[in-house]
Design an enzyme around this catalytic site. Sequence first.
Site, PDB file in Angstrom:
ATOM      1  CD  GLN A 301      -2.707   1.577   0.379  1.00 52.42           C
ATOM      2  OE1 GLN A 301      -3.167   0.661  -0.290  1.00 52.42           O
ATOM      3  NE2 GLN A 301      -3.068   2.840   0.208  1.00 52.42           N
ATOM      4  CD  GLU A 302       2.554   3.605   3.858  1.00 51.29           C
ATOM      5  OE1 GLU A 302       2.784   4.566   3.104  1.00 51.29           O
ATOM      6  OE2 GLU A 302       1.924   3.716   4.930  1.00 51.29           O
ATOM      7  CB  SER A 303       6.586   1.871  -1.448  1.00 52.92           C
ATOM      8  OG  SER A 303       6.932   0.524  -1.112  1.00 52.92           O
ATOM      9  CE1 TYR A 423      -1.413   3.417   4.393  1.00 55.03           C
ATOM     10  CE2 TYR A 423      -2.388   2.731   6.472  1.00 55.03           C
ATOM     11  CZ  TYR A 423      -1.288   2.862   5.652  1.00 55.03           C
ATOM     12  OH  TYR A 423      -0.052   2.440   6.090  1.00 55.03           O
TER      13      TYR A 423
END
Length: 450
Positions: A301-303, A423
């Site tokens: 999800q982050e990168s 998120y």
Amino acid sequence: MLQFNLAPEPGSPPAAAGPTQLEDVLGKGVLRVATREGPLTYFKNDSGEVSGLEADLVRAFADSLGVGVEFIPAASLNDIYEMVRRGQVHMAAAGLIISPERLGQVNFGPSYMQVRQQLVVREGLGEPASLEDIGNAYISVVAGSSHAETLRELNRDNPEIVPQPLQKVSGTDLVAMLARKELDYALIDSSMARWARKIFPEVKVAFDVGEPRDYAWAFPPGADDSLREQAVRFIEENKRNGELDRIIDRYFDHLDSLDPDGARQFVRDVRYRLPAYRQHFMRSAQKHGLDWRLLAAIGYQESRWDPDAVAPSGTRGMMQLTAPTALELGIANPHDAPSSIEGAARYLDLLLQQLPKDLPEVERPWFALAAYNIGMGTVNGAIRRHQRTHGLPPGWDAFRSALLEEAQGSAHGRKRRQLTLDYVDSIRAYYDLMIWVTERAPRMVAHTPS
């Protein structure tokens, strides 16, 4: 074999009186349940943790009786019904649909969920709008299922419909075989179609077949209704208090955060990009008592598992830690993947420890994920708001509302909090899919039914 009262076989002498089904469960202190493996039924991961919609419902039912649960996975639907019919288990919970052919073999409990049967199609066969559009092509179904019954009924009026029952497969197996182009068409439940298409987005839903059907648990046949009556009361009570909807939503609502293209790319990245980092996720997760797939889902999800990622906000590396957080965790180089993963694992562990102890245990990770994104102060503020109003700590659904209510009067604040909820939903969807893709899907890909 269990020893509770069942209807005697025709022509057999009367059986000696024994404990009722409910007495047997309470006496043994365990509820024996036949099931089958699947993301919406029962699944045990490589850490021994059990998940699945049916598994969660059954454990809640067992808790209401004050007993434990023993799940007995079966190879086929026919095996499940046979175990119930013979009294080898107390009940079955396996995504079973109430059907006329099975009513004489078992006692069904109340409906807890409605689904539709849907025709699913492999890639390259167009978009049929009705059964007439597919001619006399084979339609594959799980042998012994209500879908097989549906096609047999339709075949009576339309001989061109050709059912193909397959032994020892599940609905997810059928979707995997469609994705591999080993099958052309299959008939499965809408619940499974919705879930499986996230794993195999190249498989499409064509149309509904027939009327809505009811999911229900199955109990041994005969006059002894003691355990079934407890199940009726349990389902009715949990419909009234909303807990049934919460358990069901836990397995479906967050899936909508992934579009088909996103799901397709994620599955591809799990297979080809994740292996370079998998051992780092596993090592750090084990060190801090976390599930490595949850940690990996955060990284995706982050990168998108890119150690060189830099966000406009200034966060860096695979796990997108802020500079102050990285400094506090002792991470000198946030672009070093093992260091970034280790730092995120340590940070997530700290967040879990800072949460109130009386939050629902199975939902604690979602609160920690929210804090990972928006900060523990904001999360605890929403928790305290709910407790002041209701006198109880919130579950995840109640927390969602409380978090948004904290931003009343601020459009920017509400938007920021909604982004945090989105998120968490995305990470949950990646996490659920990763469990299935990394553990069950490889076995499905290698499996060809006989």
